[in-house]
Design a protein around this motif. Structure first.
Motif, PDB file in Angstrom:
ATOM      1  N   UNK A   1      19.632   4.356  22.891  1.00 17.53           N
ATOM      2  CA  UNK A   1      18.387   4.066  22.166  1.00 17.53           C
ATOM      3  C   UNK A   1      18.118   5.240  21.231  1.00 17.53           C
ATOM      4  N   UNK A   2      18.046   4.945  19.950  1.00 21.40           N
ATOM      5  CA  UNK A   2      17.775   5.972  18.953  1.00 21.40           C
ATOM      6  C   UNK A   2      16.269   6.071  18.755  1.00 21.40           C
ATOM      7  N   UNK A   3      15.731   7.236  19.114  1.00 20.74           N
ATOM      8  CA  UNK A   3      14.283   7.436  19.010  1.00 20.74           C
ATOM      9  C   UNK A   3      14.009   8.602  18.067  1.00 20.74           C
ATOM     10  N   UNK A   4      13.314   8.328  16.981  1.00 12.29           N
ATOM     11  CA  UNK A   4      12.965   9.341  16.001  1.00 12.29           C
ATOM     12  C   UNK A   4      11.507   9.202  15.624  1.00 12.29           C
ATOM     13  N   UNK A   5      10.804  10.327  15.568  1.00 14.77           N
ATOM     14  CA  UNK A   5       9.385  10.302  15.216  1.00 14.77           C
ATOM     15  C   UNK A   5       9.081  11.098  13.955  1.00 14.77           C
ATOM     16  N   UNK A   6      10.032  11.921  13.490  1.00 22.62           N
ATOM     17  CA  UNK A   6       9.729  12.818  12.383  1.00 22.62           C
ATOM     18  C   UNK A   6      10.542  12.553  11.122  1.00 22.62           C
ATOM     19  N   UNK A   7      11.584  11.750  11.194  1.00 25.82           N
ATOM     20  CA  UNK A   7      12.408  11.479  10.013  1.00 25.82           C
ATOM     21  C   UNK A   7      11.708  10.538   9.039  1.00 25.82           C
ATOM     22  N   UNK A   8      12.066  10.652   7.776  1.00 26.60           N
ATOM     23  CA  UNK A   8      11.591   9.677   6.800  1.00 26.60           C
ATOM     24  C   UNK A   8      12.309   8.356   7.070  1.00 26.60           C
ATOM     25  N   UNK A   9      11.800   7.275   6.506  1.00 30.02           N
ATOM     26  CA  UNK A   9      12.436   5.971   6.689  1.00 30.02           C
ATOM     27  C   UNK A   9      13.888   6.010   6.218  1.00 30.02           C
ATOM     28  N   UNK A  10      14.114   6.625   5.067  1.00 28.23           N
ATOM     29  CA  UNK A  10      15.468   6.701   4.520  1.00 28.23           C
ATOM     30  C   UNK A  10      16.397   7.479   5.446  1.00 28.23           C
ATOM     31  N   UNK A  11      15.915   8.588   5.981  1.00 29.68           N
ATOM     32  CA  UNK A  11      16.719   9.401   6.907  1.00 29.68           C
ATOM     33  C   UNK A  11      16.996   8.637   8.200  1.00 29.68           C
ATOM     34  N   UNK A  12      15.995   7.944   8.705  1.00 32.28           N
ATOM     35  CA  UNK A  12      16.129   7.198   9.953  1.00 32.28           C
ATOM     36  C   UNK A  12      17.173   6.088   9.795  1.00 32.28           C
ATOM     37  N   UNK A  13      17.095   5.347   8.707  1.00 29.78           N
ATOM     38  CA  UNK A  13      18.041   4.252   8.474  1.00 29.78           C
ATOM     39  C   UNK A  13      19.462   4.791   8.320  1.00 29.78           C
TER      40      UNK A  13
END
Length: 219
Positions: A40-52
């Motif tokens: 499960x990839x969990x990210x709270x601080x990345x931008x949408x572009x970085x997360x994708x």
């Protein structure tokens, strides 16, 4: 990727707090080498572009090992990255809405802290439940604790599988025997380990022992 309860055996939830001088990609690869069965990839601080972008890379890595990638909370990221599914909390996008828009093959996990929540998630179309926190969690210090009795009640009252989460490590995982879980989710026990591959191997072995013991008791 078609869902099966065996995918829950060792469920790794990412946390970049422990990346240090390495990268999350390398940490996830070490965990997969050690036997992790779902990421499960969990990210709270990345931008949408970085997360994708990150999700696309991690998905390719997971699929190389035959393991599904689940995105935490963010359906938009899961869709754009072509992830295998999503895990949603109680206050996130309703399960029934996701199922309606994404179809039967999309994997949906739902958090449940009570029997009522578990039953509602099952009725709404969730594939599995995430139940916890079963122990004090270093990553979610304010998480509501779930007693072994509540965990057992949830697992035995629904037909979809449940994975226990919250503070689970090599020292306490055996305490989950008899609760009827289909797997354990770990964060710091995997990604906070000095040797992620070895820690994952040991967690996988002990998770299998807990699950096998429960199946033997229920025969």
């Amino acid at each position: 990727m078609k869902f099966s309860r065996e995918m829950l055996t060792l469920y790794a939830v990412t946390d970049r707090s422990w990346t240090g001088t390495t990268t999350l990609y390398k940490q996830v690869e070490a965990a997969l080498q050690g036997g992790v069965t779902l990421v499960q990839l969990r990210e709270k601080t990345l931008t949408d572009e970085q997360f994708i972008s990150e999700a696309l890379q991690i998905k390719e890595l997971c699929h190389r090992y035959g393991v599904p990638l689940i995105i935490n909370d963010r359906l938009d990221v899961a869709v754009k990255a072509g992830a295998d599914g999503i895990h949603v909390g109680i206050e996130d996008t309703p399960v029934q809405n996701i199922r309606k828009s994404m179809g039967a093959e999309f994997i949906i996990g739902a958090t449940a802290k009570t029997l009522s929540q578990a039953r509602k998630a099952q009725e709404a179309g969730a594939d599995y439940l995430g139940v916890g926190a079963v122990f004090p969690s270093p990553t979610k210090k304010n998480a509501i604790r779930i007693t072994p009795e509540i965990l057992r009640e949830i697992c035995t009252s629904v037909t979809i599988p449940a994975v226990a989460i919250g503070g689970i490590d090599l020292n306490n995982i055996a305490e989950l025997k008899g609760c009827g879980i289909s797997g354990v989710a770990a964060v710091s026990a995997i990604f906070g380990a000095e040797d992620i591959k070895s820690a994952s191997e040991l967690m996988y072995e002990r998770a299998r022992a807990v699950i096998s013991a429960d199946r033997t008791l229920n025969k």
